[in-house]
Design a protein around this motif. Structure first.
Motif, PDB file in Angstrom:
ATOM      1  N   UNK A  11       0.830  -1.205   0.000  1.00 40.98           N
ATOM      2  CA  UNK A  11       0.000   0.000   0.000  1.00 40.98           C
ATOM      3  C   UNK A  11       0.865   1.256   0.000  1.00 40.98           C
ATOM      4  N   UNK A  12       1.904   1.238   0.824  1.00 48.37           N
ATOM      5  CA  UNK A  12       2.815   2.385   0.893  1.00 48.37           C
ATOM      6  C   UNK A  12       3.449   2.644  -0.472  1.00 48.37           C
ATOM      7  N   UNK A  13       3.889   1.574  -1.115  1.00 44.34           N
ATOM      8  CA  UNK A  13       4.535   1.710  -2.414  1.00 44.34           C
ATOM      9  C   UNK A  13       3.561   2.235  -3.471  1.00 44.34           C
ATOM     10  N   UNK A  14       2.328   1.754  -3.433  1.00 41.96           N
ATOM     11  CA  UNK A  14       1.327   2.221  -4.401  1.00 41.96           C
ATOM     12  C   UNK A  14       1.052   3.712  -4.234  1.00 41.96           C
ATOM     13  N   UNK A  15       1.034   4.174  -2.996  1.00 41.86           N
ATOM     14  CA  UNK A  15       0.747   5.593  -2.736  1.00 41.86           C
ATOM     15  C   UNK A  15       1.878   6.476  -3.236  1.00 41.86           C
ATOM     16  N   UNK A  16       3.107   6.130  -2.861  1.00 39.07           N
ATOM     17  CA  UNK A  16       4.241   7.015  -3.170  1.00 39.07           C
ATOM     18  C   UNK A  16       4.684   6.909  -4.624  1.00 39.07           C
ATOM     19  N   UNK A  17       4.249   5.869  -5.325  1.00 37.01           N
ATOM     20  CA  UNK A  17       4.627   5.746  -6.741  1.00 37.01           C
ATOM     21  C   UNK A  17       3.477   6.063  -7.690  1.00 37.01           C
ATOM     22  N   UNK A  18       2.381   6.560  -7.144  1.00 40.72           N
ATOM     23  CA  UNK A  18       1.286   6.962  -8.025  1.00 40.72           C
ATOM     24  C   UNK A  18       1.720   8.168  -8.855  1.00 40.72           C
ATOM     25  N   UNK A  19       1.088   8.326 -10.003  1.00 45.22           N
ATOM     26  CA  UNK A  19       1.496   9.400 -10.934  1.00 45.22           C
ATOM     27  C   UNK A  19       1.382  10.766 -10.279  1.00 45.22           C
ATOM     28  N   UNK A  20       0.307  11.003  -9.559  1.00 50.47           N
ATOM     29  CA  UNK A  20       0.097  12.314  -8.948  1.00 50.47           C
ATOM     30  C   UNK A  20       1.132  12.599  -7.867  1.00 50.47           C
ATOM     31  N   UNK A  21       1.447  11.591  -7.047  1.00 52.63           N
ATOM     32  CA  UNK A  21       2.430  11.779  -5.978  1.00 52.63           C
ATOM     33  C   UNK A  21       3.818  12.018  -6.553  1.00 52.63           C
ATOM     34  N   UNK A  22       4.223  11.204  -7.520  1.00 53.33           N
ATOM     35  CA  UNK A  22       5.553  11.376  -8.116  1.00 53.33           C
ATOM     36  C   UNK A  22       5.679  12.741  -8.796  1.00 53.33           C
TER      37      UNK A  22
END
Length: 277
Positions: A47-58
């Protein structure tokens, strides 16, 4: 065989002051940061990885760190020129300009953001001629870049200024009398003495720009994947009650900023050791 007694500090109260120091730093810095990391454990690694690697976050992280680094580099160069003029030359209004450097320190960030937006809007004093040349500043990443320069330049000037004041001009005159060129004097005499202070000012300007919020959101436009900064994305996630997402983004910002500042500090230590040898 005599046993040497432990050396006592000239100034008493080491235990008390160290205890107060650790207590204060723990309450103000360490415990809140630890709470941030503890809260992030509510997420699984996936879950952490999905959040921080999402297009909007990156995209938000790239804008925040990339523009902060670029703004700090500009402030490093222009701040050095400003402080050189303020210290080495005497001219009418010098004290006024010296006071103006501190305006970003005292000015509320929201006021700075509104002022910059009005100035660089398409009908603003500077925005109108720039728009005529096809350059749009307000509500673009360029506007974020300018806001970060505005709030960061005092850190470079005020960090380098006392070091340059203590640098005796007679050293430069001695080098010139020995036949050194101006370029040689700058690169071999002046810059080695100023490098630790320059790196400190760069680190402070970068850190301030990364965490800046108030002066940026007014001029940024805040478009996702275009001009949205990471602190704003954290606020948006909090307003959506997605606390875990906000915590994950905050942890990434904290770790990346710490690594960069730590590297700059190590470079500063190296520069100090080179200057002393």
């Amino acid at each position: 065989m005599s046993v040497l007694a432990p050396r006592r500090s000239t100034l008493p109260g080491f235990g008390l002051t160290m205890g107060l120091t650790l207590t204060w730093l723990s309450l103000i810095v360490l415990i809140p940061l630890a709470g941030l990391f503890v809260r992030s454990t509510d997420l699984s690694l996936a879950q952490f990885w999905d959040i921080v690697t999402s297009r909007r976050t990156l995209s938000a992280l790239k804008i925040s760190f990339g523009l902060s680094f670029a703004a700090a580099c500009v402030n490093l160069v222009m701040g050095t020129i400003v402080v050189w003029a303020l210290v080495r030359y005497r001219f009418p209004g010098r004290r006024l300009f010296d006071a103006i450097v501190d305006v970003p320190f005292a000015l509320p960030t929201a006021v700075a953001g509104v002022a910059l937006t009005a100035l660089f809007a398409q009908k603003g004093w500077l925005g109108a001629p720039l728009a005529a040349m096809g350059i749009k500043v307000a509500f673009t990443p360029l506007g974020i870049f300018i806001a970060m320069i505005f709030i960061g330049i005092p850190f470079v000037v005020r960090t380098v200024q006392p070091v340059l004041i203590d640098l005796d001009p007679e050293i430069e005159e001695a080098a010139a009398s020995l036949g050194a060129s101006r370029w040689h004097i700058v690169t071999k005499v002046i810059l080695p003495s100023l490098t630790p202070a320059l790196l400190t000012g760069f680190a402070l300007a970068f850190a301030r720009a990364v965490g800046e919020y108030g002066s940026v959101i007014f001029i940024a436009g805040n478009l996702p994947n275009v001009s949205e900064i990471a602190p704003l994305l954290i606020v948006i996630r909090l307003s959506e009650f997605r606390y875990a997402d906000a915590t994950a983004i905050a942890v990434v910002m904290l770790v990346v900023a710490f690594v960069i500042i730590f590297a700059v500090n190590r470079l500063q230590r190296w520069a100090q050791s080179q200057a002393s040898t």
